[in-house]
Scaffold this motif. Sequence first.
Motif, mmCIF file in Angstrom:
data_model
loop_
_atom_site.group_PDB
_atom_site.id
_atom_site.type_symbol
_atom_site.label_atom_id
_atom_site.label_comp_id
_atom_site.label_asym_id
_atom_site.label_seq_id
_atom_site.Cartn_x
_atom_site.Cartn_y
_atom_site.Cartn_z
ATOM 1 N N LEU A 146 0.899 -1.214 -0.030
ATOM 2 C CA LEU A 146 0.167 -0.126 0.024
ATOM 3 C C LEU A 146 0.915 1.175 -0.029
ATOM 4 O O LEU A 146 0.569 2.000 -0.737
ATOM 5 C CB LEU A 146 -0.788 -0.030 1.230
ATOM 6 C CG LEU A 146 -2.100 -0.904 1.001
ATOM 7 C CD1 LEU A 146 -2.774 -1.081 2.338
ATOM 8 C CD2 LEU A 146 -3.089 -0.322 0.268
ATOM 9 N N GLU A 147 1.971 1.365 0.989
ATOM 10 C CA GLU A 147 2.605 2.550 0.901
ATOM 11 C C GLU A 147 3.442 2.744 -0.497
ATOM 12 O O GLU A 147 3.555 3.778 -0.911
ATOM 13 C CB GLU A 147 3.851 2.128 2.012
ATOM 14 C CG GLU A 147 4.639 3.272 2.273
ATOM 15 C CD GLU A 147 5.915 2.793 3.342
ATOM 16 O OE1 GLU A 147 7.028 3.606 3.497
ATOM 17 O OE2 GLU A 147 5.659 2.064 4.201
ATOM 18 N N VAL A 184 0.672 3.723 -3.120
ATOM 19 C CA VAL A 184 0.331 5.303 -3.068
ATOM 20 C C VAL A 184 1.409 6.019 -3.529
ATOM 21 O O VAL A 184 0.895 7.261 -4.193
ATOM 22 C CB VAL A 184 -0.403 5.603 -1.576
ATOM 23 C CG1 VAL A 184 -0.454 6.772 -1.240
ATOM 24 C CG2 VAL A 184 -1.547 4.564 -1.293
ATOM 25 N N ARG A 218 1.808 6.205 -7.483
ATOM 26 C CA ARG A 218 0.845 6.718 -8.065
ATOM 27 C C ARG A 218 0.800 8.415 -7.787
ATOM 28 O O ARG A 218 0.504 9.230 -8.619
ATOM 29 C CB ARG A 218 -0.432 6.171 -7.801
ATOM 30 C CG ARG A 218 -0.632 4.667 -8.229
ATOM 31 C CD ARG A 218 -0.239 4.444 -9.722
ATOM 32 N NE ARG A 218 -1.469 4.733 -10.420
ATOM 33 C CZ ARG A 218 -1.430 4.931 -11.805
ATOM 34 N NH1 ARG A 218 -0.383 4.904 -12.347
ATOM 35 N NH2 ARG A 218 -2.532 5.062 -12.348
ATOM 36 N N ALA A 219 1.038 8.739 -6.408
ATOM 37 C CA ALA A 219 0.795 10.009 -6.232
ATOM 38 C C ALA A 219 1.817 10.919 -6.766
ATOM 39 O O ALA A 219 1.831 11.980 -7.426
ATOM 40 C CB ALA A 219 1.259 10.286 -4.450
ATOM 41 N N PRO A 277 -6.322 11.020 -4.661
ATOM 42 C CA PRO A 277 -6.716 10.046 -3.584
ATOM 43 C C PRO A 277 -7.921 9.147 -4.186
ATOM 44 O O PRO A 277 -7.904 8.021 -3.862
ATOM 45 C CB PRO A 277 -7.152 10.914 -2.257
ATOM 46 C CG PRO A 277 -7.233 12.227 -2.947
ATOM 47 C CD PRO A 277 -6.480 12.411 -4.119
ATOM 48 N N ILE A 291 -6.607 6.673 -6.862
ATOM 49 C CA ILE A 291 -5.641 5.693 -6.113
ATOM 50 C C ILE A 291 -6.373 4.702 -5.420
ATOM 51 O O ILE A 291 -6.396 3.326 -5.261
ATOM 52 C CB ILE A 291 -4.479 6.404 -5.265
ATOM 53 C CG1 ILE A 291 -3.661 7.165 -6.143
ATOM 54 C CG2 ILE A 291 -3.737 5.397 -4.464
ATOM 55 C CD1 ILE A 291 -2.636 8.124 -5.332
ATOM 56 N N ARG A 292 -7.572 5.347 -4.688
ATOM 57 C CA ARG A 292 -8.553 4.431 -3.856
ATOM 58 C C ARG A 292 -9.163 3.161 -4.721
ATOM 59 O O ARG A 292 -9.170 2.154 -4.425
ATOM 60 C CB ARG A 292 -9.551 5.364 -3.098
ATOM 61 C CG ARG A 292 -10.359 4.615 -2.192
ATOM 62 C CD ARG A 292 -11.107 5.454 -1.463
ATOM 63 N NE ARG A 292 -10.354 6.272 -0.422
ATOM 64 C CZ ARG A 292 -10.358 7.596 -0.645
ATOM 65 N NH1 ARG A 292 -11.066 8.019 -1.616
ATOM 66 N NH2 ARG A 292 -9.932 8.233 0.530
ATOM 67 N N ILE A 346 -6.854 0.732 2.714
ATOM 68 C CA ILE A 346 -6.514 1.905 1.593
ATOM 69 C C ILE A 346 -6.412 3.203 2.303
ATOM 70 O O ILE A 346 -5.680 3.876 2.187
ATOM 71 C CB ILE A 346 -7.380 1.815 0.635
ATOM 72 C CG1 ILE A 346 -7.482 0.256 -0.042
ATOM 73 C CG2 ILE A 346 -7.341 2.951 -0.520
ATOM 74 C CD1 ILE A 346 -8.600 0.046 -1.074
ATOM 75 N N LEU A 388 -3.575 6.103 2.796
ATOM 76 C CA LEU A 388 -3.603 7.449 1.924
ATOM 77 C C LEU A 388 -3.421 8.485 3.244
ATOM 78 O O LEU A 388 -2.836 9.527 2.923
ATOM 79 C CB LEU A 388 -5.302 7.618 1.547
ATOM 80 C CG LEU A 388 -5.275 6.947 0.072
ATOM 81 C CD1 LEU A 388 -6.862 6.801 -0.243
ATOM 82 C CD2 LEU A 388 -4.721 7.363 -0.962
ATOM 83 N N SER A 417 0.357 8.548 4.110
ATOM 84 C CA SER A 417 1.230 8.823 3.090
ATOM 85 C C SER A 417 1.910 10.060 3.079
ATOM 86 O O SER A 417 3.164 10.338 2.655
ATOM 87 C CB SER A 417 0.318 8.761 1.421
ATOM 88 O OG SER A 417 -0.330 9.854 1.482
ATOM 89 N N TRP A 448 -2.291 16.490 -0.804
ATOM 90 C CA TRP A 448 -3.138 16.607 -1.930
ATOM 91 C C TRP A 448 -3.441 17.834 -2.889
ATOM 92 O O TRP A 448 -3.444 17.759 -3.935
ATOM 93 C CB TRP A 448 -4.404 15.614 -1.751
ATOM 94 C CG TRP A 448 -4.012 14.444 -1.376
ATOM 95 C CD1 TRP A 448 -4.388 13.895 0.122
ATOM 96 C CD2 TRP A 448 -3.354 13.040 -1.885
ATOM 97 N NE1 TRP A 448 -3.662 12.608 0.118
ATOM 98 C CE2 TRP A 448 -3.219 12.044 -1.079
ATOM 99 C CE3 TRP A 448 -3.211 13.122 -3.278
ATOM 100 C CZ2 TRP A 448 -2.856 10.791 -1.591
ATOM 101 C CZ3 TRP A 448 -2.672 11.866 -3.773
ATOM 102 C CH2 TRP A 448 -2.417 10.923 -2.882
#
Length: 155
Positions: free
Chosen positions: A62-63, A66, A69-70, A76, A79-80, A93, A97, A100, A104
Amino acid sequence: MPVVLDSPSAVRRAAMDLLARREHGRVELSRKLLRRGAPQELIDAALERLAAEGLLSEARYLESFVASRARAGYGPQRIREELSQRGLARGDIDQALRDSGVDWFTQLREVWQRKFAGCLPGDARERAQQGRFLAYRGYSMEMIGRLLSGRGEWD
């Protein structure tokens, strides 16, 4: 000649080969091994062992996902959705987020400036075009509206 995944060691080796390339979630790794012809019983046993050894980690996946993609400019919401499609739990998830550390709104502004050269929309058509692009990238309509109205920083 394709590799036959009919033994625990063959399944483990295939799983470790995939994990060596990048982090994977449990569901995603299981799907890939199934597509390669491994039986579900061997997959489950191999993944349990890899998780117990710390080689397969949902939190690390997950880390990594995220952050990746960021960096690519996705928001968000996008990505979610991508993580949900990969079979991860919604709560995990959302936690990833939050953890992270991504700002945003700053990310949204950078994506907008790269795509539209920082030019606020002059009419409704331009506003709709910019809004659709940013929404597709995964940013909320609230954030997009605030940015495109020129109201400044996100509170």
